[in-house]
Design an enzyme around this catalytic site. Sequence first.
Site, PDB file in Angstrom:
ATOM      1  N   HIS A  75      36.642  40.517  36.772  1.00 29.02           N
ATOM      2  CA  HIS A  75      36.241  39.111  36.939  1.00 29.02           C
ATOM      3  C   HIS A  75      34.858  38.961  37.570  1.00 29.02           C
ATOM      4  O   HIS A  75      34.264  37.880  37.508  1.00 29.02           O
ATOM      5  CB  HIS A  75      37.288  38.337  37.755  1.00 29.02           C
ATOM      6  CG  HIS A  75      37.331  38.665  39.218  1.00 29.02           C
ATOM      7  ND1 HIS A  75      38.045  37.904  40.116  1.00 29.02           N
ATOM      8  CD2 HIS A  75      36.754  39.663  39.951  1.00 29.02           C
ATOM      9  CE1 HIS A  75      37.908  38.414  41.332  1.00 29.02           C
ATOM     10  NE2 HIS A  75      37.142  39.475  41.246  1.00 29.02           N
ATOM     11  N   LYS A  79      41.134  46.450  40.099  1.00 31.82           N
ATOM     12  CA  LYS A  79      41.653  45.294  40.832  1.00 31.82           C
ATOM     13  C   LYS A  79      40.495  44.424  41.301  1.00 31.82           C
ATOM     14  O   LYS A  79      39.662  44.853  42.097  1.00 31.82           O
ATOM     15  CB  LYS A  79      42.489  45.758  42.024  1.00 31.82           C
ATOM     16  CG  LYS A  79      43.166  44.631  42.775  1.00 31.82           C
ATOM     17  CD  LYS A  79      44.123  45.190  43.822  1.00 31.82           C
ATOM     18  CE  LYS A  79      44.800  44.079  44.592  1.00 31.82           C
ATOM     19  NZ  LYS A  79      43.840  43.301  45.404  1.00 31.82           N
ATOM     20  N   GLY A 110      36.177  50.728  41.275  1.00 32.54           N
ATOM     21  CA  GLY A 110      35.857  49.720  42.277  1.00 32.54           C
ATOM     22  C   GLY A 110      36.905  49.679  43.370  1.00 32.54           C
ATOM     23  O   GLY A 110      37.213  48.614  43.910  1.00 32.54           O
ATOM     24  N   SER A 148      43.449  43.711  49.505  1.00 30.53           N
ATOM     25  CA  SER A 148      44.203  44.834  48.943  1.00 30.53           C
ATOM     26  C   SER A 148      45.444  45.127  49.764  1.00 30.53           C
ATOM     27  O   SER A 148      46.507  45.458  49.216  1.00 30.53           O
ATOM     28  CB  SER A 148      43.316  46.079  48.867  1.00 30.53           C
ATOM     29  OG  SER A 148      42.345  45.942  47.862  1.00 30.53           O
TER      30      SER A 148
END
Length: 340
Positions: free
Chosen positions: A251, A247, A182, A159
């Site tokens: 996935h 972010k 998240g 990040s």
Amino acid sequence: MEHTQTQAPPQAILFQLLGGQIISRAIGLAADLAIADHLAEGAQEITALAAATNTNADALYRVLRLLAGFGIFAELPGRRFGNSPLSEPLRTDAPGSVRHFARWFSDPMRWGALGKLDYSVHTGRPALLDGREDKTVFEVFGEYPASVETFNQAMTSISMGSGHAVVQAYDFRPYRLIVDVGGGHGFLATLIAQAAPDAHVTVFDWPQVAEGAAVAIKQAGLNGRVTTQGGNYLESIPGPADLIVMKNIVHGEPDDGALQLLRNCRAALNDDGRVLVIESVITEGPEGNGARVMDIEMLFGPGGRQRTVDEHRTLLEAAGLRFERLIPTSETHIIEAVVG
């Protein structure tokens, strides 16, 4: 005279690729030992490095010699090593440091899961569930607290590297109520709050993660404009929200989980709200190889997948959202969707 480049035979190329496992492990070991930190003030002789890292001098020399052959560290006369442009990002304090990410890639729990890739290919399930089918991935992962800590450090460092690229590529100023789903330790949320001075940003993550994030967020001194809330995003997401940011979250879920997550986003959004899915998208050509590698990480790890733009569009539409645009950044992709 013309010189034609001789291409290595296929066998040689395959042998080099197969050796990538050893190189990856060696990078992770160097990160664990903080070799780049030890060399921050200048080159050192191998015996001094071994004493500082409590390792065998000859064995450490062989590992660093390997890495130096690929440009990671520089081997100097007298069995001395220094940092190189490729080893500098392994320093803990380097801008965009990848040290903790390298440690995660070499973490014993993750390394063991990668070794069970065959289980995932045969079953389509995360490798951690081999023999533990009665558990969830997160339940099994939680049994490895040291690995969880390494993973959290790795995600925070990612990040820190890509968060700046996100706030440079997207204008957050029009939004007042933003939820970072998240959001981990809150690094991206603090960047968003700094870029959008009228916004309130909620970091929504597992309760134990949210507790840790609260400490880091307080240190950022944003006058309460960034807060935390614990929960399970597959059950619900706090709202109402003008913008929901995720972010490297979608996935991590298989299609059914990703669809539920996006439906929860839709339920939490205002009528003109938007969603940002921030993660690498699989594209054609060599530039998509990084996402393809991460796709296998998702396969044996949490059981999710990297997706193409069309795959994202299909999930978004099924959740009551409309794909708006794909925004490339220097580090990742931003998929913007609107209610509709």
